[in-house]
Design an enzyme around this catalytic site. Structure first.
Site, PDB file in Angstrom:
ATOM      1  N   LYS A  12      40.968   8.808  28.141  1.00 27.72           N
ATOM      2  CA  LYS A  12      42.035   8.637  29.130  1.00 27.72           C
ATOM      3  C   LYS A  12      42.573   9.991  29.612  1.00 27.72           C
ATOM      4  CE  LYS A  12      42.029   4.077  29.247  1.00 27.72           C
ATOM      5  NZ  LYS A  12      41.337   3.470  28.161  1.00 27.72           N
TER       6      LYS A  12
HETATM    7  C1  LIG Z   1      41.524   1.857  27.889  1.00 28.83           C
HETATM    8  C2  LIG Z   1      42.056   0.616  28.460  1.00 28.83           C
HETATM    9  C3  LIG Z   1      42.724  -0.328  27.673  1.00 28.83           C
HETATM   10  C4  LIG Z   1      42.770  -0.283  26.177  1.00 28.83           C
HETATM   11  O1  LIG Z   1      43.348   0.802  25.616  1.00 28.83           O
HETATM   12  P1  LIG Z   1      42.908   1.225  24.107  1.00 28.83           P
HETATM   13  O2  LIG Z   1      43.908   2.277  23.787  1.00 28.83           O
HETATM   14  O3  LIG Z   1      41.513   1.756  24.202  1.00 28.83           O
HETATM   15  O4  LIG Z   1      43.028   0.034  23.241  1.00 28.83           O
HETATM   16  C5  LIG Z   1      43.285  -1.418  28.299  1.00 28.83           C
HETATM   17  N1  LIG Z   1      43.176  -1.600  29.624  1.00 28.83           N
HETATM   18  C6  LIG Z   1      42.521  -0.730  30.411  1.00 28.83           C
HETATM   19  C7  LIG Z   1      42.473  -0.990  31.872  1.00 28.83           C
HETATM   20  C8  LIG Z   1      41.920   0.391  29.860  1.00 28.83           C
HETATM   21  O5  LIG Z   1      41.247   1.228  30.645  1.00 28.83           O
END
Ligand SMILES: *Cc1c(COP(=O)(O)O)cnc(C)c1O
EC number: 2.6.1.102
Length: 380
Positions: A191
């Site tokens: 992210k």
């Molecule tokens: C990455 C992501 C998640 C989940 O987050 P995690 O921290 O990996 O559990 C949920 N929704 C979207 C759109 C994402 O890109």
């Protein structure tokens, strides 16, 4: 491994190790401590709008707690954007509820307000008032929040914003993650900023955030012995991870700028008659450009998204198709869907380009020259 050009890799700023070292020096090696408190404060200060934040083990955990706090139970229905990562929808299934998927519109690629309303009206006519609406800001692009909130308000359904990809984006000058009754963030390794793995739940409702912290630490009642009157979870963020997060918050603005400049670079370098970019619809939309995405529309259809993806893979360059819509996923087969095929079209033609904030100019040029080579080879 070393020369690979990644889609989106972690990018440390420098201060992370200081906070992690503090955790070691003070022996706060636990899912609580000064970094967890500090990271929550940093996020609250950054997001503004009087929100409260609970730092958690993942974005998925945050979404799960949001649905629990909104009292989503077995046999309930929850509306969810179809075009998204599976983590947006999985927590609906954790609760034994049924996801109702809604298509995207083609300006932001996010939930269509029109099909959202159609879905709500139809579910209510079938006897079920949806319990919540999960709207996602894909790749950092804000969804059409005014229209979505208006529909949600009309039917009095709470909105949960999945802002996992959208920290740093704004809609009408307000940070994404502050519109929903509750919102979630992710700090997974790919992210815009990362804690290695982690997430957060955000809400203006302080009671809900306190409840999230309680549920995330095994729902221990206030008693000297171990007393429980709720089912609990082990979803709190580690104080080590939160230290990384505090360091990352110091460079978030730079990360947004770098990702936005990736987008502008690719847009300048690629042929606009073939590559369609997801421009911000108006000045009210500000995307963090987590990933730069393109729709490949070659006139003779000789070269499509997949040809480019495979050619770049041979050169050790990672690209990815866009998210495959949830209503097309085997695991959600049979779930209700409302839409006109927009997300399917996007999935078929869309490609995510390497978008890390740590990409060098040379690396981005390598991506571009390899894309140009694919087209040169097709003419020869
Ligand atoms: C990455 C992501 C998640 C989940 O987050 P995690 O921290 O990996 O559990 C949920 N929704 C979207 C759109 C994402 O890109």
């Amino acid at each position: 491994m070393n020369n690979k050009i990644w889609l989106s890799s972690p990018h440390m700023g420098g201060a992370e190790e200081k906070y992690v070292k503090e955790a070691f020096d003070t022996n706060w090696i636990a899912p609580l401590g000064p970094n967890v408190d500090g990271f929550e404060k940093d996020l609250e200060g950054y997001l503004g709008s009087d929100v409260h934040v609970a730092a958690l083990s993942s974005g998925t955990a945050a979404l799960h707690l949001a649905l629990i706090i909104l009292d989503v139970k077995a046999d309930d229905e929850v509306i969810c954007q179809s075009m998204t990562f599976a983590a947006s929808a999985n927590p609906i299934a954790y609760q034994g509820a049924t996801p109702v998927f809604v298509d995207s519109e083609d300006r932001t690629w996010n939930m269509s307000p029109e099909y959202l309303e159609k879905a709500i009206v139809d579910r209510i006519s079938k006897g079920k008032q949806p319990k919540a609406i999960i709207v996602v800001h894909l790749y950092g692009m804000p969804a059409e929040m005014d229209q979505i909130m208006a529909v949600a308000d009309r039917y009095e359904i709470p909105v949960v914003e999945d802002a996992a990809e959208a920290l740093g984006s704004t809609y009408k000058g307000r940070k994404l993650g502050t519109f929903g009754a509750m919102s979630i963030l992710s700090f997974n390794g790919n992210k815009i900023i990362t804690t290695s793995g982690g997430g957060a739940l955000v809400s203006k409702n302080e009671e809900w955030i306190k409840k999230a912290r309680f549920l995330a630490t095994q729902a221990r009642d206030n008693a000297p012995h171990y007393q429980h009157s709720h089912i609990g979870y082990n979803y709190r963020m580690s104080n080590i991870c939160a230290g990384i997060g505090r360091g990352q918050m110091e460079v978030l603005q730079e990360r947004v700028e770098a990702r936005r400049s990736n987008y502008n670079f690719y847009k300048n370098e690629l042929d606009a008659s073939i590559f369609k970019f997801a421009d911000e619809p108006t000045a009210e939309y500000f995307s963090n450009r987590w990933l730069t995405t393109v729709i490949v529309e070659h006139p003779e259809r000789v070269i499509d998204r997949e040809v480019i993806r495979l050619a770049l893979e041979k050169e050790n360059i990672e690209t990815r198709p866009l998210w495959k819509p949830m209503h097309l996923q085997p695991v959600f087969e049979g779930a209700p869907f409302y839409g006109d095929g927009t997300s399917e079209q996007l999935f078929e033609k869309g490609l995510c380009l390497p978008s890390g904030s740590n990409l060098t100019f040379e690396e981005k040029n390598k991506v571009i020259s390899n894309i140009h080579k694919v087209f040169a080879a097709s003419i020869a």
